[in-house]
Design a protein around this motif. Structure first.
Motif, PDB file in Angstrom:
ATOM      1  N   MET A   1       0.849  -1.177   0.000  1.00 26.12           N
ATOM      2  CA  MET A   1       0.000   0.000   0.000  1.00 26.12           C
ATOM      3  C   MET A   1       0.894   1.239   0.000  1.00 26.12           C
ATOM      4  O   MET A   1       1.947   1.249   0.609  1.00 26.12           O
ATOM      5  N   ILE A   2       0.399   2.263  -0.715  1.00 24.92           N
ATOM      6  CA  ILE A   2       1.126   3.521  -0.777  1.00 24.92           C
ATOM      7  C   ILE A   2       0.143   4.660  -0.584  1.00 24.92           C
ATOM      8  O   ILE A   2      -0.981   4.611  -1.077  1.00 24.92           O
ATOM      9  N   GLN A   3       0.563   5.672   0.166  1.00 24.90           N
ATOM     10  CA  GLN A   3      -0.290   6.829   0.420  1.00 24.90           C
ATOM     11  C   GLN A   3       0.241   8.012  -0.379  1.00 24.90           C
ATOM     12  O   GLN A   3       1.436   8.283  -0.372  1.00 24.90           O
ATOM     13  N   TYR A   4      -0.653   8.689  -1.086  1.00 27.16           N
ATOM     14  CA  TYR A   4      -0.278   9.881  -1.842  1.00 27.16           C
ATOM     15  C   TYR A   4      -1.039  11.082  -1.320  1.00 27.16           C
ATOM     16  O   TYR A   4      -2.220  10.988  -0.987  1.00 27.16           O
ATOM     17  N   ALA A   5      -0.348  12.211  -1.277  1.00 30.66           N
ATOM     18  CA  ALA A   5      -1.009  13.488  -1.049  1.00 30.66           C
ATOM     19  C   ALA A   5      -1.480  13.947  -2.423  1.00 30.66           C
ATOM     20  O   ALA A   5      -0.708  13.946  -3.379  1.00 30.66           O
ATOM     21  N   LEU A   6      -2.745  14.295  -2.533  1.00 27.23           N
ATOM     22  CA  LEU A   6      -3.326  14.666  -3.824  1.00 27.23           C
ATOM     23  C   LEU A   6      -3.948  16.048  -3.731  1.00 27.23           C
ATOM     24  O   LEU A   6      -4.277  16.526  -2.647  1.00 27.23           O
ATOM     25  N   LYS A   7      -4.130  16.685  -4.886  1.00 26.05           N
ATOM     26  CA  LYS A   7      -4.844  17.961  -4.928  1.00 26.05           C
ATOM     27  C   LYS A   7      -5.635  18.017  -6.227  1.00 26.05           C
ATOM     28  O   LYS A   7      -5.246  17.432  -7.242  1.00 26.05           O
ATOM     29  N   CYS A   8      -6.784  18.706  -6.167  1.00 32.17           N
ATOM     30  CA  CYS A   8      -7.619  18.810  -7.358  1.00 32.17           C
ATOM     31  C   CYS A   8      -7.450  20.196  -7.975  1.00 32.17           C
ATOM     32  O   CYS A   8      -6.826  21.081  -7.390  1.00 32.17           O
ATOM     33  N   SER A   9      -8.022  20.381  -9.157  1.00 28.24           N
ATOM     34  CA  SER A   9      -7.891  21.657  -9.860  1.00 28.24           C
ATOM     35  C   SER A   9      -8.628  22.782  -9.142  1.00 28.24           C
ATOM     36  O   SER A   9      -8.397  23.952  -9.422  1.00 28.24           O
ATOM     37  N   GLU A  10      -9.508  22.430  -8.178  1.00 30.92           N
ATOM     38  CA  GLU A  10     -10.229  23.438  -7.395  1.00 30.92           C
ATOM     39  C   GLU A  10      -9.430  23.864  -6.159  1.00 30.92           C
ATOM     40  O   GLU A  10      -9.888  24.682  -5.382  1.00 30.92           O
ATOM     41  N   GLY A  11      -8.251  23.234  -5.946  1.00 29.30           N
ATOM     42  CA  GLY A  11      -7.387  23.620  -4.836  1.00 29.30           C
ATOM     43  C   GLY A  11      -7.554  22.810  -3.562  1.00 29.30           C
ATOM     44  O   GLY A  11      -6.926  23.116  -2.553  1.00 29.30           O
ATOM     45  N   HIS A  12      -8.386  21.783  -3.577  1.00 28.39           N
ATOM     46  CA  HIS A  12      -8.564  20.948  -2.386  1.00 28.39           C
ATOM     47  C   HIS A  12      -7.411  19.955  -2.265  1.00 28.39           C
ATOM     48  O   HIS A  12      -7.009  19.355  -3.252  1.00 28.39           O
ATOM     49  N   SER A  13      -6.913  19.774  -1.057  1.00 32.15           N
ATOM     50  CA  SER A  13      -5.844  18.809  -0.795  1.00 32.15           C
ATOM     51  C   SER A  13      -6.407  17.676   0.057  1.00 32.15           C
ATOM     52  O   SER A  13      -7.197  17.914   0.973  1.00 32.15           O
TER      53      SER A  13
ATOM     54  N   ALA B   1     -11.856  14.068  -2.960  1.00 31.45           N
ATOM     55  CA  ALA B   1     -12.671  13.611  -1.834  1.00 31.45           C
ATOM     56  C   ALA B   1     -13.549  14.731  -1.289  1.00 31.45           C
ATOM     57  O   ALA B   1     -14.493  14.478  -0.561  1.00 31.45           O
ATOM     58  N   VAL B   2     -13.263  15.972  -1.663  1.00 30.26           N
ATOM     59  CA  VAL B   2     -14.024  17.107  -1.149  1.00 30.26           C
ATOM     60  C   VAL B   2     -15.131  17.517  -2.113  1.00 30.26           C
ATOM     61  O   VAL B   2     -16.289  17.633  -1.748  1.00 30.26           O
TER      62      VAL B   2
ATOM     63  N   GLN C   1     -10.170  16.174 -11.999  1.00 29.86           N
ATOM     64  CA  GLN C   1      -8.831  16.635 -12.353  1.00 29.86           C
ATOM     65  C   GLN C   1      -7.974  16.654 -11.083  1.00 29.86           C
ATOM     66  O   GLN C   1      -7.890  17.652 -10.391  1.00 29.86           O
ATOM     67  N   VAL C   2      -7.353  15.510 -10.818  1.00 31.28           N
ATOM     68  CA  VAL C   2      -6.584  15.312  -9.587  1.00 31.28           C
ATOM     69  C   VAL C   2      -5.154  14.955  -9.957  1.00 31.28           C
ATOM     70  O   VAL C   2      -4.910  14.219 -10.906  1.00 31.28           O
ATOM     71  N   GLU C   3      -4.212  15.501  -9.204  1.00 31.11           N
ATOM     72  CA  GLU C   3      -2.806  15.166  -9.426  1.00 31.11           C
ATOM     73  C   GLU C   3      -2.101  15.018  -8.079  1.00 31.11           C
ATOM     74  O   GLU C   3      -2.610  15.452  -7.048  1.00 31.11           O
ATOM     75  N   LYS C   4      -0.939  14.391  -8.130  1.00 28.76           N
ATOM     76  CA  LYS C   4      -0.160  14.209  -6.910  1.00 28.76           C
ATOM     77  C   LYS C   4       0.357  15.563  -6.443  1.00 28.76           C
ATOM     78  O   LYS C   4       0.757  16.399  -7.249  1.00 28.76           O
ATOM     79  N   ALA C   5       0.348  15.753  -5.142  1.00 30.83           N
ATOM     80  CA  ALA C   5       0.879  16.973  -4.546  1.00 30.83           C
ATOM     81  C   ALA C   5       2.275  16.684  -4.015  1.00 30.83           C
ATOM     82  O   ALA C   5       2.679  15.529  -3.887  1.00 30.83           O
ATOM     83  N   VAL C   6       2.998  17.734  -3.685  1.00 30.79           N
ATOM     84  CA  VAL C   6       4.325  17.569  -3.101  1.00 30.79           C
ATOM     85  C   VAL C   6       4.159  16.943  -1.725  1.00 30.79           C
ATOM     86  O   VAL C   6       3.334  17.378  -0.927  1.00 30.79           O
ATOM     87  N   MET C   7       4.921  15.883  -1.475  1.00 32.33           N
ATOM     88  CA  MET C   7       4.807  15.166  -0.212  1.00 32.33           C
ATOM     89  C   MET C   7       6.115  15.276   0.557  1.00 32.33           C
ATOM     90  O   MET C   7       7.184  15.324  -0.023  1.00 32.33           O
ATOM     91  N   THR C   8       5.994  15.301   1.865  1.00 34.21           N
ATOM     92  CA  THR C   8       7.180  15.266   2.702  1.00 34.21           C
ATOM     93  C   THR C   8       7.363  13.842   3.195  1.00 34.21           C
ATOM     94  O   THR C   8       6.399  13.167   3.546  1.00 34.21           O
ATOM     95  N   PRO C   9       8.589  13.367   3.205  1.00 34.51           N
ATOM     96  CA  PRO C   9       8.801  11.994   3.670  1.00 34.51           C
ATOM     97  C   PRO C   9       8.542  11.882   5.170  1.00 34.51           C
ATOM     98  O   PRO C   9       8.729  12.835   5.911  1.00 34.51           O
ATOM     99  N   ARG C  10       8.106  10.709   5.568  1.00 40.32           N
ATOM    100  CA  ARG C  10       7.872  10.460   6.991  1.00 40.32           C
ATOM    101  C   ARG C  10       9.123   9.848   7.593  1.00 40.32           C
ATOM    102  O   ARG C  10       9.277   8.632   7.638  1.00 40.32           O
TER     103      ARG C  10
END
Length: 151
Positions: free
Chosen positions: A1-13, A36-37, A42-51
């Motif tokens: 399993m992999i978790q991604y931070a995502l954002k849509c074209s409307e600006g929701h993260s 999800a909001v 139109q969803v793309e991966k957002a910049v993620m910080t490593p854990r």
């Protein structure tokens, strides 16, 4: 399993889990990853910080095991989630045609240009939905069961 931070074209993260990076790519390429909001496709991966946990601040494994477990009640949705789902349902029902159990055939007809293009929703069996996705028909599951209309 992999978790991604995502954002849509409307600006929701938002965050979402996927079986693998390839699974995300496949779902995203056929428009199955939605916000999800707001439900935007139109969803793309957002910049993620490593854990990464620094060793000096890390708790010992024995402390983690003995820590009391936090109980989360997943059977009772939060009022905020219920509100968003109700708004999504209202939006879908007001802006789409309900086609019931004919969803798969109607979606295919629209995709092939045999029926007028319009937003539809309805019900499909799992194998029908998979077939639509494999054929490149843009479909997405709804997070609620459509109310059956008699007409």
């Amino acid at each position: 399993m992999i978790q991604y931070a995502l954002k849509c074209s409307e600006g929701h993260s938002f965050d979402s889990w996927f079986q693998s990076a390839e699974a995300y790519d496949k779902l995203a390429s056929v428009g199955m990853v939605t916000c999800a909001v707001c439900g935007c496709m139109q969803v793309e991966k957002a910049v993620m910080t490593p854990r990464v946990r620094p060793a000096r601040n890390a708790r010992k494994e024995s402390e983690i095991r003995s820590a009391p477990e936090q109980k989360i009640d997943v059977a009772t949705p939060s009022p905020e989630v219920e509100k968003v789902l109700a708004e999504m349902r209202r939006h879908v029902e007001e802006n789409s045609d309900y086609v019931g159990k004919d969803f798969a055939s109607e979606a295919r007809k629209i995709h092939l240009g045999e029926a007028p293009e319009r937003a539809i929703y309805g019900e499909a069996k799992l194998d029908e939905a998979k077939s639509l996705i494999e054929d490149g028909v843009p479909v997405a599951p709804l997070p609620f069961v459509p109310s059956r209309k008699t007409n």
